[in-house]
Design an enzyme around this catalytic site. Structure first.
Site: not given
Length: 123
Positions: A32, A40, A66
């Site tokens: 994750t 990002e 996720h």
């Protein structure tokens, strides 16, 4: 800078990017934290060309899910879309995929800063 601009970044899942290796879990699947970093990165690059030379953005919030595991050897990608501009605060909707399958989604906020002023505050 206008709402609606998009950017996609991709990576291949390697052993170095697994939950097992990164310590976020104990399985050999995309971690994750690696997925979040890819998301990002897509947001950062989405507006990088829109900023003044002395500016950058820093992440201030990430709300993510996720939802599907990705094994070593597959390509994953994330598409960020700028959805809101509030002064120096930018909001992105980001979706991560493996092929056509969604593996994660996020709402991410970044703040426009002066590189020099930001780094000077660290001293």
């Amino acid at each position: 800078m206008e709402k609606g601009i998009k950017y996609t970044t991709e990576l291949f899942v390697t052993a170095e990017l697994t939950a097992e290796k990164m310590g976020s879990g104990d399985l050999p699947v995309l971690a994750t934290p690696a997925m979040v970093a890819m998301m990002e990165n897509a947001a950062m690059k989405c507006i990088a060309d829109e900023l003044a030379e002395d500016q950058t953005t820093v992440g201030i919030m990430m709300n993510t899910t996720h939802v599907k595991a990705s094994p070593i050897g597959v390509k994953v990608y994330a598409t960020a879309e700028l959805t809101e501009i509030d002064g120096r605060k930018l909001t992105f909707k980001i979706t991560a995929y493996q092929g056509q399958d969604i593996i994660g989604e996020a709402i991410h906020e970044r703040f426009i800063v002066s590189r020099d002023k930001f780094l000077a505050k660290l001293s």
